[in-house]
Each structure stands twice: as structure tokens, then as C-alpha cells.
Write a protein that holds these residues in place. Structure first.
Motif, short mmCIF file in Angstrom:
data_model
loop_
_atom_site.label_atom_id
_atom_site.label_comp_id
_atom_site.label_asym_id
_atom_site.label_seq_id
_atom_site.Cartn_x
_atom_site.Cartn_y
_atom_site.Cartn_z
N LEU A 262 0.82 -1.20 0.00
CA LEU A 262 0.00 0.00 0.00
C LEU A 262 0.86 1.26 0.00
O LEU A 262 0.55 2.24 -0.67
CB LEU A 262 -0.92 -0.01 1.22
N LEU A 263 1.96 1.22 0.75
CA LEU A 263 2.88 2.35 0.76
C LEU A 263 3.53 2.53 -0.61
O LEU A 263 3.69 3.65 -1.10
CB LEU A 263 3.96 2.13 1.83
N ALA A 266 1.08 4.15 -2.91
CA ALA A 266 0.98 5.58 -2.63
C ALA A 266 2.15 6.34 -3.24
O ALA A 266 1.98 7.45 -3.77
CB ALA A 266 0.92 5.81 -1.12
N ALA A 270 1.71 9.18 -6.04
CA ALA A 270 2.23 10.52 -5.74
C ALA A 270 3.23 10.98 -6.79
O ALA A 270 3.23 12.14 -7.20
CB ALA A 270 2.87 10.52 -4.35
#
Length: 290
Positions: A262-263, A266, A270
């Protein structure tokens, strides 16, 4: 102006990414049966026949440079698919995808003129690695043949991005893509047609679906998008592919994402947002020359 010309270029790229992921799901079941070369040949053959029938490209009125461009595009297209499918016979798919991504990410870095674009590329690269779980792949599963094939696919992917944009500028509509697909098919067919006797009706139906989802739709959308988008931005948007694949795994296959994944997602999102915002700013050099 066609309806697709009114669609924002990033939306076309994202639609192509989703199409590729569903096509990849079908291809994953086809490769073990007829091999990587057979799968790529079937995919390109169907896509080329359909595209030629629809587009009926004009072959007169182009310069030698135009022909060199479209042939280079076709070679990059065929070798990119062939090398990547071949790498899957040696490497876990997450590792192969991560290594392949070195190509477009390196291209985006080389074409960038803004420092924050460089950091966005680094963030996207880290996110791709985290999503693919390359860190958790056993070293015993890695070998130089697979790594070389994945790197070759990545290099061809970078070349595909460059020559796709040039082909779209030199040839009207989808004429250039249709010609390039024919070149790509001619390149891989001698290797894939060896097992043509194993192509059953059910495999042919699956191959047609793969051709539409993995070749016909995404390549058409990308070619149109690249007429209105820089190769650097396109390369970063492609880094969303692992994220889309992870999301598809959760929705369709019920695969749960770990915190590190999930990181990573992201980070990729981004980075894509950052490069898109940067691309909307006028380049100082271009502004000075206006």
C-alpha cells in the motif's frame, strides 16, 4: 477530430493500462500451454489482422525516414513482448516487471529537465519495487538469463515509447500502428508458429481476447495519447501498472495487499501526480523562446 481526440491523454493511457492488466490475466493461462513465443505470436497475429482490416493503412507518400521510424517501432514492439514473455520462464513475474520498468523509468529521467521530476522517478521506482514484492523473492529463483531478458524488454519498452510518439506524428490515425504491428508479427512468427498444431479452438478464442486487451486497445490508445503527451510523462504514468494490477488482484482474485505494498502504491501515485503537475508548467527555455 475523432471522439478519442477529445479525451484527455492521461485518461487514454490509464484505459490502456487497465486493458493490459486484464489481457495479462488471460495470457498467464496461455503461456504454460503453448509457450511464450506461441502466446506472443498468437496475440500479435490476431491483433494485426484485426487492425489491418479496420485501418487499411496507406503505404504511399512516406519518406525513407518515416519507414525507418515505423519499422523501428515494430521491432521494438515485437522484441519487447517476446523478451518479457521469455523472462517469465525464468523469473517471478514481480521481479521481471520491476526489472523491465528500469527502461521507461530511465527514459523519463533522461528526458526530464526539472529536478523534482528526477525525484519523482526515484519515488516511482521505489514504489514499483515495493508493490512487486521483489525484495521477498528468493535469490535461488533468479538467474542471469531471466534478468537479461527482462532488461532487454525494458530497453525495448523505452524504444517503444520513443518510436510510438514519432510514428504517431509521421503517420495519420492508426496507420503507423497497423504497419508496426505487421512488422512485429513478422519478427516473432518464425519462433511462435512452430507449435501452431497445438492451437485448439478454445486457445484461439483466448488468444483473440488477449490480442484485443493486450495489444489492439492499449497500443491504439497509447499511440493517440503520445501525440499529445511527452515521453517523460508517459513513462511515469506507466508506473501505475503495478498498482492497477494489485488493485485488480484485490477486486477479482481476493488478494490482500500488505502494508508495504500500500505504501508502494501511494509512492507511485504521488510520483505520477507530481510529474503531471510539473508537465503543466511551461518550460523556462520554451517560455523564453516564445
Amino acid at each position: 477530430m475523432s471522439r478519442l481526440d477529445a479525451v484527455p491523454a492521461p485518461a487514454l493511457v490509464l484505459a490502456g493500462i487497465v486493458s493490459v492488466q486484464f489481457g495479462g490475466a488471460l495470457a498467464a493461462t496461455l503461456i504454460p500451454v503453448i509457450g511464450a513465443a506461441g502466446s506472443v505470436t498468437m496475440r500479435l497475429l490476431f491483433a494485426t489482422v484485426v487492425l489491418l482490416a479496420i485501418v487499411r493503412p496507406r503505404v504511399r507518400g512516406y519518406s525513407r525516414r518515416d519507414w525507418a521510424t515505423v519499422i523501428a517501432f515494430g521491432l521494438a514492439l515485437g522484441l519487447m513482448n517476446f523478451a518479457f514473455y521469455g523472462s517469465l520462464a525464468h523469473l517471478p513475474i514481480g521481479v521481471a516487471v520491476t526489472i523491465e520498468f528500469i527502461g521507461p523509468l530511465a527514459l523519463a529521467t533522461a528526458l526530464s529537465r526539472r529536478p523534482k521530476d528526477f525525484f519523482a522517478v526515484l519515488g516511482a521506482a521505489l514504489g514499483v519495487v515495493m508493490i512487486s514484492e521483489a525484495f521477498s523473492a528468493p535469490l535461488s529463483e533468479l538467474n542471469w538469463a531471466g534478468i537479461l531478458l527482462a532488461l532487454t524488454a525494458g530497453g525495448c519498452w523505452a524504444a517503444y515509447i520513443i518510436f510510438s510518439g514519432r510514428t504517431g506524428a509521421a503517420f495519420p490515425k492508426l496507420d503507423g500502428l497497423a504497419i508496426a504491428m505487421l512488422v512485429a508479427t513478422l519478427v516473432v512468427s518464425p519462433f511462435g508458429l512452430i507449435r501452431v498444431g497445438e492451437w485448439t479452438p478454445s486457445l484461439l478464442a483466448k488468444g483473440l481476447g488477449i490480442a484485443i486487451l493486450s495489444s489492439l486497445l492499449p497500443y491504439s490508445l497509447e499511440l493517440i495519447a503520445l501525440r499529445r503527451m511527452s515521453a517523460a510523462v508517459f513513462g511515469i504514468l506507466l508506473s501505475l501498472e503495478p498498482a492497477v494490477a494489485a488493485l485488480a488482484g484485490l477486486v477479482i482474485l481476493g488478494q490482500r495487499l500488505h502494508g508495504i505494498q500500500l505504501l508502494g502504491m501511494a509512492l507511485v501515485v504521488a510520483a505520477s501526480a507530481l510529474i503531471m503537475s510539473a508537465s503543466s508548467e511551461p518550460d523556462p527555455a520554451e517560455a523564453a523562446g516564445a
